[in-house]
Design a protein around this motif. Structure first.
Motif, mmCIF file in Angstrom:
data_model
loop_
_atom_site.group_PDB
_atom_site.id
_atom_site.type_symbol
_atom_site.label_atom_id
_atom_site.label_comp_id
_atom_site.label_asym_id
_atom_site.label_seq_id
_atom_site.Cartn_x
_atom_site.Cartn_y
_atom_site.Cartn_z
ATOM 1 N N ALA A 183 -1.357 -24.183 46.521
ATOM 2 C CA ALA A 183 -2.216 -25.353 46.743
ATOM 3 C C ALA A 183 -3.693 -24.967 46.590
ATOM 4 O O ALA A 183 -4.014 -23.934 46.000
ATOM 5 C CB ALA A 183 -1.935 -25.917 48.122
ATOM 6 N N ASP A 184 -4.581 -25.802 47.086
ATOM 7 C CA ASP A 184 -6.035 -25.559 47.104
ATOM 8 C C ASP A 184 -6.604 -25.463 45.685
ATOM 9 O O ASP A 184 -6.639 -26.462 44.971
ATOM 10 C CB ASP A 184 -6.322 -24.311 47.935
ATOM 11 N N GLU A 185 -7.057 -24.294 45.252
ATOM 12 C CA GLU A 185 -7.617 -24.151 43.911
ATOM 13 C C GLU A 185 -7.461 -22.708 43.438
ATOM 14 O O GLU A 185 -7.288 -21.800 44.265
ATOM 15 C CB GLU A 185 -9.115 -24.503 43.897
ATOM 16 N N ILE A 186 -7.470 -22.522 42.137
ATOM 17 C CA ILE A 186 -7.597 -21.170 41.575
ATOM 18 C C ILE A 186 -8.770 -21.251 40.618
ATOM 19 O O ILE A 186 -8.741 -22.006 39.638
ATOM 20 C CB ILE A 186 -6.321 -20.723 40.822
ATOM 21 N N SER A 187 -9.833 -20.528 40.931
ATOM 22 C CA SER A 187 -11.063 -20.619 40.139
ATOM 23 C C SER A 187 -11.873 -19.344 40.350
ATOM 24 O O SER A 187 -11.523 -18.541 41.215
ATOM 25 C CB SER A 187 -11.876 -21.834 40.607
ATOM 26 N N PRO A 188 -12.978 -19.168 39.608
ATOM 27 C CA PRO A 188 -13.794 -17.965 39.834
ATOM 28 C C PRO A 188 -14.418 -17.913 41.234
ATOM 29 O O PRO A 188 -14.954 -16.889 41.633
ATOM 30 C CB PRO A 188 -14.877 -18.047 38.750
ATOM 31 N N ASP A 189 -14.328 -19.031 41.993
ATOM 32 C CA ASP A 189 -14.772 -19.001 43.391
ATOM 33 C C ASP A 189 -13.838 -18.149 44.238
ATOM 34 O O ASP A 189 -14.231 -17.635 45.278
ATOM 35 C CB ASP A 189 -14.746 -20.424 43.986
ATOM 36 N N SER A 190 -12.586 -18.042 43.823
ATOM 37 C CA SER A 190 -11.589 -17.390 44.684
ATOM 38 C C SER A 190 -10.948 -16.165 44.018
ATOM 39 O O SER A 190 -9.932 -15.664 44.500
ATOM 40 C CB SER A 190 -10.513 -18.405 45.073
ATOM 41 N N CYS A 191 -11.549 -15.717 42.905
ATOM 42 C CA CYS A 191 -11.026 -14.526 42.213
ATOM 43 C C CYS A 191 -12.184 -13.555 42.005
ATOM 44 O O CYS A 191 -13.333 -13.969 41.951
ATOM 45 C CB CYS A 191 -10.550 -14.869 40.801
ATOM 46 N N ARG A 192 -11.870 -12.281 41.805
ATOM 47 C CA ARG A 192 -12.880 -11.363 41.258
ATOM 48 C C ARG A 192 -12.491 -11.083 39.821
ATOM 49 O O ARG A 192 -11.360 -10.650 39.549
ATOM 50 C CB ARG A 192 -12.942 -10.052 42.047
ATOM 51 N N LEU A 193 -13.415 -11.367 38.895
ATOM 52 C CA LEU A 193 -13.153 -11.258 37.458
ATOM 53 C C LEU A 193 -14.226 -10.386 36.842
ATOM 54 O O LEU A 193 -15.410 -10.723 36.924
ATOM 55 C CB LEU A 193 -13.186 -12.662 36.829
ATOM 56 N N TRP A 194 -13.813 -9.281 36.245
ATOM 57 C CA TRP A 194 -14.789 -8.361 35.632
ATOM 58 C C TRP A 194 -14.495 -8.235 34.150
ATOM 59 O O TRP A 194 -13.325 -8.050 33.756
ATOM 60 C CB TRP A 194 -14.687 -6.957 36.264
ATOM 61 N N ASP A 195 -15.554 -8.252 33.350
ATOM 62 C CA ASP A 195 -15.379 -8.014 31.922
ATOM 63 C C ASP A 195 -14.808 -6.598 31.734
ATOM 64 O O ASP A 195 -15.318 -5.643 32.323
ATOM 65 C CB ASP A 195 -16.726 -8.151 31.195
ATOM 66 N N ILE A 196 -13.758 -6.494 30.934
ATOM 67 C CA ILE A 196 -13.081 -5.195 30.792
ATOM 68 C C ILE A 196 -13.987 -4.152 30.130
ATOM 69 O O ILE A 196 -13.996 -2.995 30.528
ATOM 70 C CB ILE A 196 -11.755 -5.356 30.006
ATOM 71 N N GLU A 197 -14.776 -4.581 29.149
ATOM 72 C CA GLU A 197 -15.635 -3.638 28.424
ATOM 73 C C GLU A 197 -16.855 -3.217 29.237
ATOM 74 O O GLU A 197 -17.148 -2.038 29.368
ATOM 75 C CB GLU A 197 -16.144 -4.293 27.121
ATOM 76 N N THR A 198 -17.557 -4.209 29.784
ATOM 77 C CA THR A 198 -18.868 -3.925 30.385
ATOM 78 C C THR A 198 -18.829 -3.871 31.919
ATOM 79 O O THR A 198 -19.785 -3.409 32.534
ATOM 80 C CB THR A 198 -19.873 -5.028 29.999
ATOM 81 N N GLY A 199 -17.773 -4.385 32.518
ATOM 82 C CA GLY A 199 -17.700 -4.437 33.981
ATOM 83 C C GLY A 199 -18.503 -5.595 34.563
ATOM 84 O O GLY A 199 -18.565 -5.770 35.789
ATOM 85 N N GLN A 200 -19.117 -6.417 33.682
ATOM 86 C CA GLN A 200 -19.932 -7.544 34.165
ATOM 87 C C GLN A 200 -19.105 -8.477 35.059
ATOM 88 O O GLN A 200 -17.961 -8.798 34.729
ATOM 89 C CB GLN A 200 -20.461 -8.334 32.958
ATOM 90 N N LYS A 201 -19.692 -8.880 36.177
ATOM 91 C CA LYS A 201 -18.989 -9.758 37.109
ATOM 92 C C LYS A 201 -19.088 -11.210 36.643
ATOM 93 O O LYS A 201 -20.171 -11.682 36.305
ATOM 94 C CB LYS A 201 -19.566 -9.601 38.508
ATOM 95 N N LEU A 202 -17.931 -11.887 36.605
ATOM 96 C CA LEU A 202 -17.878 -13.273 36.119
ATOM 97 C C LEU A 202 -17.304 -14.188 37.205
ATOM 98 O O LEU A 202 -16.515 -15.085 36.921
ATOM 99 C CB LEU A 202 -17.017 -13.325 34.844
ATOM 100 N N ASP A 203 -17.658 -13.932 38.455
ATOM 101 C CA ASP A 203 -17.057 -14.648 39.583
ATOM 102 C C ASP A 203 -18.095 -14.907 40.668
ATOM 103 O O ASP A 203 -19.279 -14.676 40.448
ATOM 104 C CB ASP A 203 -15.906 -13.797 40.152
ATOM 105 N N LYS A 204 -17.642 -15.306 41.851
ATOM 106 C CA LYS A 204 -18.585 -15.697 42.906
ATOM 107 C C LYS A 204 -19.448 -14.558 43.435
ATOM 108 O O LYS A 204 -20.472 -14.801 44.089
ATOM 109 C CB LYS A 204 -17.853 -16.389 44.062
ATOM 110 N N ASP A 205 -19.094 -13.306 43.138
ATOM 111 C CA ASP A 205 -19.963 -12.191 43.522
ATOM 112 C C ASP A 205 -21.340 -12.328 42.872
ATOM 113 O O ASP A 205 -22.332 -11.812 43.401
ATOM 114 C CB ASP A 205 -19.333 -10.840 43.145
ATOM 115 N N VAL A 206 -21.433 -13.021 41.729
ATOM 116 C CA VAL A 206 -22.730 -13.256 41.073
ATOM 117 C C VAL A 206 -23.644 -14.003 42.051
ATOM 118 O O VAL A 206 -24.837 -13.718 42.157
ATOM 119 C CB VAL A 206 -22.535 -14.060 39.754
ATOM 120 N N PHE A 207 -23.067 -14.922 42.810
ATOM 121 C CA PHE A 207 -23.821 -15.669 43.820
ATOM 122 C C PHE A 207 -23.989 -14.834 45.094
ATOM 123 O O PHE A 207 -25.099 -14.679 45.601
ATOM 124 C CB PHE A 207 -23.083 -16.977 44.121
ATOM 125 N N ARG A 208 -22.875 -14.251 45.564
ATOM 126 C CA ARG A 208 -22.941 -13.464 46.812
ATOM 127 C C ARG A 208 -23.984 -12.354 46.711
ATOM 128 O O ARG A 208 -24.704 -12.074 47.660
ATOM 129 C CB ARG A 208 -21.590 -12.792 47.092
#
Ligand code: UDP
Length: 251
Positions: free
Chosen positions: A194-219
């Motif tokens: 239920a609820d949601e699955i989105s970058p708000d609730s996942c940690r997503l890192w670019d495999i090549e560069t390690g760039q963060k593509l999730d809510k840690d960008v805000f945190r």
């Protein structure tokens, strides 16, 4: 237009009574919060992106037979979902150490775990969603042993699906959180995602560069959250083309 009945307003979403019995309208707000709402902001476009991305992931889960609450998207910010009783647990699956696990156990962020690790937190903002064990869950009656077996199996299936989908677009699924709903069908009950699955609730890192593509960008104040979420949506082919390519003049 008739006024809808608001059922609940959370940090990132509002729930309204749905048009048919057993349904709910889930509205995605632009509000971002972190550290138990100590850090807050309004991020233009976040709700629209999360509505689309959650639709994309839930639809994929339906296609591989993982039951979930999603019925259909209604508009830019709203989706129709199945009403369910939320199990008061945050179910976290981790493939690489990060965030609270790295802090708690002193493991460097990004260390691959020997196997996916599932953790449970008791959903209570006032307590800061504390980590609990299956002993607490059984003793306090939050879920039965059968429920826990089903929850573990759902969590691992979501993990395999999400890891594969992300890997295909060059993104590492570090960890994520899901919530589980209980639905009643006659004399039977079953558990669904239920609820949601989105970058708000996942940690997503670019495999090549390690760039963060999730809510840690805000945190962690790492740049534009909308740019990060748009990048995820673009790679998955979720954003309409017109949103990603700037108009070009043809002679
Ligand atoms: N998470 C979440 N909501 C919460 C707590 C965690 O969606 O209330 C997600 C978070 O985005 C991350 C994973 O669950 O993908 C694990 O989070 P963690 O326990 O490391 O906590 P955090 O470092 O976010 O406080």
């Amino acid at each position: 237009m008739a006024r809808r009945k608001k059922i609940y307003e959370g940090k990132a979403k509002i729930l309204y009574e749905g048009p048919e019995p057993g349904t709910i309208v889930q509205y995605f707000k632009d509000d971002a919060t972190a550290f138990n709402a100590e850090k807050k902001d309004v991020i233009d476009g976040k709700g629209v992106l999360n509505n689309r991305l959650s639709e994309f992931f839930m639809t994929g889960l339906t296609q591989i037979g993982v039951p979930n609450h999603f019925i259909r998207r209604l508009n830019m910010r709203e989706q129709l979902v199945r009403n369910c009783e939320i199990v008061p647990l945050e179910v976290i699956v981790r493939n690489y150490s990060a965030g609270s696990m790295s802090k708690r156990l002193g493991i460097a962020e990004g260390t691959q775990l020997p196997r996916p690790i599932v953790e449970y937190c008791y959903k209570d903002d006032a307590l800061g969603d504390p980590l609990v064990t299956e002993e607490h869950i059984a003793a306090f009656g939050w879920a039965s042993q059968q429920d826990m077996d089903d929850i573990l199996s759902l969590a691992l299936r979501v993990n395999d699906f999400m890891s594969g989908v992300m890997l295909a677009v060059g993104i590492r699924l570090v960890d994520f959180k899901i919530e589980i709903g209980r639905v009643y069908e006659g004399d039977f009950q079953r558990l669904i995602v239920a609820d949601e699955i989105s970058p708000d609730s996942c940690r997503l890192w670019d495999i090549e560069t390690g760039q963060k593509l999730d809510k840690d960008v805000f945190r962690r104040d790492l740049g534009s959250l909308t740019d990060a979420y748009s990048e995820v949506a673009r790679r998955l082919g979720v954003l309409p083309k017109s949103n990603v390519t700037k108009p070009t003049l043809i002679n």
